[in-house]
Design a protein around this motif. Sequence first.
Motif, PDB file in Angstrom:
ATOM      1  N   ASN A  19       0.823  -1.201   0.000  1.00  0.00           N
ATOM      2  CA  ASN A  19       0.000   0.000   0.000  1.00  0.00           C
ATOM      3  C   ASN A  19       0.864   1.260   0.000  1.00  0.00           C
ATOM      4  OD1 ASN A  19      -2.357  -1.531   0.156  1.00  0.00           O
ATOM      5  ND2 ASN A  19      -2.398  -1.486   2.392  1.00  0.00           N
ATOM      6  N   THR A  20       0.195   2.395  -0.114  1.00  0.00           N
ATOM      7  CA  THR A  20       0.864   3.692   0.081  1.00  0.00           C
ATOM      8  C   THR A  20       1.612   3.684   1.400  1.00  0.00           C
ATOM      9  OG1 THR A  20      -0.894   4.814  -1.138  1.00  0.00           O
ATOM     10  CG2 THR A  20       0.470   6.166   0.315  1.00  0.00           C
ATOM     11  N   GLN A  21       2.823   4.264   1.418  1.00  0.00           N
ATOM     12  CA  GLN A  21       3.657   4.187   2.609  1.00  0.00           C
ATOM     13  C   GLN A  21       3.970   5.540   3.247  1.00  0.00           C
ATOM     14  OE1 GLN A  21       4.543   1.370   4.174  1.00  0.00           O
ATOM     15  NE2 GLN A  21       3.343   0.238   2.658  1.00  0.00           N
ATOM     16  N   TYR A  22       4.206   6.557   2.472  1.00  0.00           N
ATOM     17  CA  TYR A  22       4.614   7.833   3.062  1.00  0.00           C
ATOM     18  C   TYR A  22       4.341   8.964   2.068  1.00  0.00           C
ATOM     19  CZ  TYR A  22       8.782   7.385   0.090  1.00  0.00           C
ATOM     20  OH  TYR A  22       9.616   7.237  -0.979  1.00  0.00           O
ATOM     21  N   GLY A  23       4.406  10.170   2.568  1.00  0.00           N
ATOM     22  CA  GLY A  23       4.242  11.344   1.731  1.00  0.00           C
ATOM     23  C   GLY A  23       5.390  12.313   1.929  1.00  0.00           C
ATOM     24  N   LEU A  24       5.207  13.513   1.445  1.00  0.00           N
ATOM     25  CA  LEU A  24       6.160  14.598   1.639  1.00  0.00           C
ATOM     26  C   LEU A  24       5.460  15.732   2.389  1.00  0.00           C
ATOM     27  CD1 LEU A  24       7.817  14.745  -1.902  1.00  0.00           C
ATOM     28  CD2 LEU A  24       8.672  13.561   0.130  1.00  0.00           C
ATOM     29  N   ILE A  25       6.245  16.513   3.123  1.00  0.00           N
ATOM     30  CA  ILE A  25       5.686  17.667   3.801  1.00  0.00           C
ATOM     31  C   ILE A  25       5.493  18.797   2.795  1.00  0.00           C
ATOM     32  CG2 ILE A  25       6.159  19.516   5.465  1.00  0.00           C
ATOM     33  CD1 ILE A  25       5.285  17.021   6.834  1.00  0.00           C
ATOM     34  N   HIS A  26       4.288  19.324   2.739  1.00  0.00           N
ATOM     35  CA  HIS A  26       3.974  20.472   1.889  1.00  0.00           C
ATOM     36  C   HIS A  26       3.541  21.633   2.782  1.00  0.00           C
ATOM     37  CE1 HIS A  26       4.167  18.268  -1.955  1.00  0.00           C
ATOM     38  NE2 HIS A  26       3.684  17.253  -1.256  1.00  0.00           N
ATOM     39  N   SER A  27       3.838  22.835   2.335  1.00  0.00           N
ATOM     40  CA  SER A  27       3.529  24.007   3.152  1.00  0.00           C
ATOM     41  C   SER A  27       2.825  25.079   2.337  1.00  0.00           C
ATOM     42  CB  SER A  27       4.799  24.587   3.776  1.00  0.00           C
ATOM     43  OG  SER A  27       5.646  25.124   2.779  1.00  0.00           O
ATOM     44  N   ILE A  28       1.958  25.803   3.029  1.00  0.00           N
ATOM     45  CA  ILE A  28       1.245  26.945   2.444  1.00  0.00           C
ATOM     46  C   ILE A  28       1.510  28.128   3.362  1.00  0.00           C
ATOM     47  CG2 ILE A  28      -0.970  27.843   1.671  1.00  0.00           C
ATOM     48  CD1 ILE A  28      -1.960  24.857   1.801  1.00  0.00           C
ATOM     49  N   LEU A  29       2.146  29.148   2.848  1.00  0.00           N
ATOM     50  CA  LEU A  29       2.528  30.313   3.645  1.00  0.00           C
ATOM     51  C   LEU A  29       1.753  31.532   3.176  1.00  0.00           C
ATOM     52  CD1 LEU A  29       4.453  31.485   5.830  1.00  0.00           C
ATOM     53  CD2 LEU A  29       6.028  32.037   3.952  1.00  0.00           C
ATOM     54  N   ILE A  30       0.985  32.123   4.096  1.00  0.00           N
ATOM     55  CA  ILE A  30       0.222  33.337   3.807  1.00  0.00           C
ATOM     56  C   ILE A  30       0.915  34.511   4.497  1.00  0.00           C
ATOM     57  CG2 ILE A  30      -2.030  34.454   3.921  1.00  0.00           C
ATOM     58  CD1 ILE A  30      -3.279  31.694   4.201  1.00  0.00           C
ATOM     59  N   THR A  31       1.247  35.524   3.721  1.00  0.00           N
ATOM     60  CA  THR A  31       1.933  36.694   4.254  1.00  0.00           C
ATOM     61  C   THR A  31       1.091  37.947   4.005  1.00  0.00           C
ATOM     62  OG1 THR A  31       3.126  37.259   2.217  1.00  0.00           O
ATOM     63  CG2 THR A  31       4.106  35.572   3.635  1.00  0.00           C
ATOM     64  N   ALA A  32       1.669  39.100   4.322  1.00  0.00           N
ATOM     65  CA  ALA A  32       0.964  40.366   4.111  1.00  0.00           C
ATOM     66  C   ALA A  32       0.797  40.692   2.635  1.00  0.00           C
ATOM     67  CB  ALA A  32       1.713  41.492   4.815  1.00  0.00           C
ATOM     68  N   THR A  33       1.586  40.058   1.778  1.00  0.00           N
ATOM     69  CA  THR A  33       1.534  40.387   0.351  1.00  0.00           C
ATOM     70  C   THR A  33       0.961  39.284  -0.534  1.00  0.00           C
ATOM     71  OG1 THR A  33       3.830  39.627   0.076  1.00  0.00           O
ATOM     72  CG2 THR A  33       3.481  41.972   0.560  1.00  0.00           C
ATOM     73  N   GLY A  34       0.865  38.061  -0.027  1.00  0.00           N
ATOM     74  CA  GLY A  34       0.333  36.992  -0.856  1.00  0.00           C
ATOM     75  C   GLY A  34       0.571  35.620  -0.266  1.00  0.00           C
ATOM     76  N   THR A  35       0.355  34.590  -1.098  1.00  0.00           N
ATOM     77  CA  THR A  35       0.462  33.195  -0.647  1.00  0.00           C
ATOM     78  C   THR A  35       1.511  32.455  -1.456  1.00  0.00           C
ATOM     79  OG1 THR A  35      -1.866  33.144  -0.004  1.00  0.00           O
ATOM     80  CG2 THR A  35      -0.795  31.031  -0.339  1.00  0.00           C
ATOM     81  N   LEU A  36       2.287  31.645  -0.748  1.00  0.00           N
ATOM     82  CA  LEU A  36       3.266  30.758  -1.381  1.00  0.00           C
ATOM     83  C   LEU A  36       2.905  29.315  -1.035  1.00  0.00           C
ATOM     84  CD1 LEU A  36       4.904  33.418  -0.107  1.00  0.00           C
ATOM     85  CD2 LEU A  36       6.815  32.313  -1.276  1.00  0.00           C
ATOM     86  N   ILE A  37       2.969  28.440  -2.015  1.00  0.00           N
ATOM     87  CA  ILE A  37       2.809  27.000  -1.786  1.00  0.00           C
ATOM     88  C   ILE A  37       4.136  26.336  -2.103  1.00  0.00           C
ATOM     89  CG2 ILE A  37       1.628  24.884  -2.499  1.00  0.00           C
ATOM     90  CD1 ILE A  37      -0.850  26.483  -3.057  1.00  0.00           C
ATOM     91  N   ASP A  38       4.684  25.656  -1.118  1.00  0.00           N
ATOM     92  CA  ASP A  38       6.007  25.033  -1.255  1.00  0.00           C
ATOM     93  C   ASP A  38       7.031  26.034  -1.797  1.00  0.00           C
ATOM     94  OD1 ASP A  38       5.111  22.623  -0.241  1.00  0.00           O
ATOM     95  OD2 ASP A  38       4.540  21.852  -2.209  1.00  0.00           O
ATOM     96  N   ASP A  39       7.016  27.220  -1.197  1.00  0.00           N
ATOM     97  CA  ASP A  39       7.979  28.306  -1.468  1.00  0.00           C
ATOM     98  C   ASP A  39       7.789  28.982  -2.814  1.00  0.00           C
ATOM     99  OD1 ASP A  39       9.274  27.845   1.009  1.00  0.00           O
ATOM    100  OD2 ASP A  39      10.511  26.278   0.119  1.00  0.00           O
TER     101      ASP A  39
END
Length: 309
Positions: free
Chosen positions: A234-254
């Motif tokens: 079966n599926t075993q693991y994933g990766l860490i993903h991040s969503i960063l919201i700042t004063a000017t906008g949003t970044l997904i995985d940098d």
Amino acid sequence: MKTKITLNIDEVEKSSKIFHALASPARLKILQLIEDKPLNISKISTLMNIPMSSTALAINILEDAGLVITTSSPGLRGSQKLCALKTDSIYLQIKKNELPGENTNVIIEQIPIGNYFDFSVEPPCGIVTSDGFISAEDSVYGFYAPEHSFAQLLWLTRGFVEYRFPTYRLKNYPNMKSIEFSFELCSEAPGYCNDWKSDIAVYFNGTHIGFVHSLGDFGNRRGLLNPDWWDHNNTQYGLIHSILITATGTLIDDQPVSDFNLNSLNIGTENSINLRLAVDSTSHYKGGMNLFGEKFGDYSQNIRMKAIY
């Protein structure tokens, strides 16, 4: 995401174990080797040019101190011990109430993956705790069961799960600098497939922000935290993903993806920040989604919100 170790100078036994583990150049080198990816003892022994027995002893000391985590993985000659870094920071409190990371400029909330507020899924799909399946495999019924709150892994081919983070603590700090959300995730293929792209749509408070781009449904080795009963096919693991919201906008995985910013969240008037993860009509690659809890996959964390002000 790796955990943080917090030490109080009064915790003599715990502190002594960690200081002893760090007092060896060889053990420090092992921590460097496994910083970015897990390695088995044989590989570490080869890279360090030391006997397997010495490597195993060093790993045992590091694991006893809580600095690494090990799991058994199938190998060419039976099972092998896979070693991964468990923590990326250690804080020592000497003077009470002056511990770095417990100051007044960081708020951290974690929501277990089973504590979704809303969902809509299509089979094949499923949801499990650390003890077993909730309802039948590839059935939607487990998502409705009361036990869903204890979920440690859920998967879907189409649909969404939505989480609501309360804003009552955030309202006290109008000069917020950033809010970051992170989670362990991968695609959902039949069995597993390391090359299986999926675009997971991200919504905040009903607004589509962008996509988390997953490259595969990973299963070439066992997840470091997976329980023994979980099948290795079966599926075993994933990766860490991040969503960063700042004063000017949003970044997904940098990567900048949207002008959606902190003001767009309306923290002052809204009671929650609603995060929806979806595989829907907006997704180019509709490769499903696996979402991991703190007791599945490679990283001991739930869905994490970190606010800095």
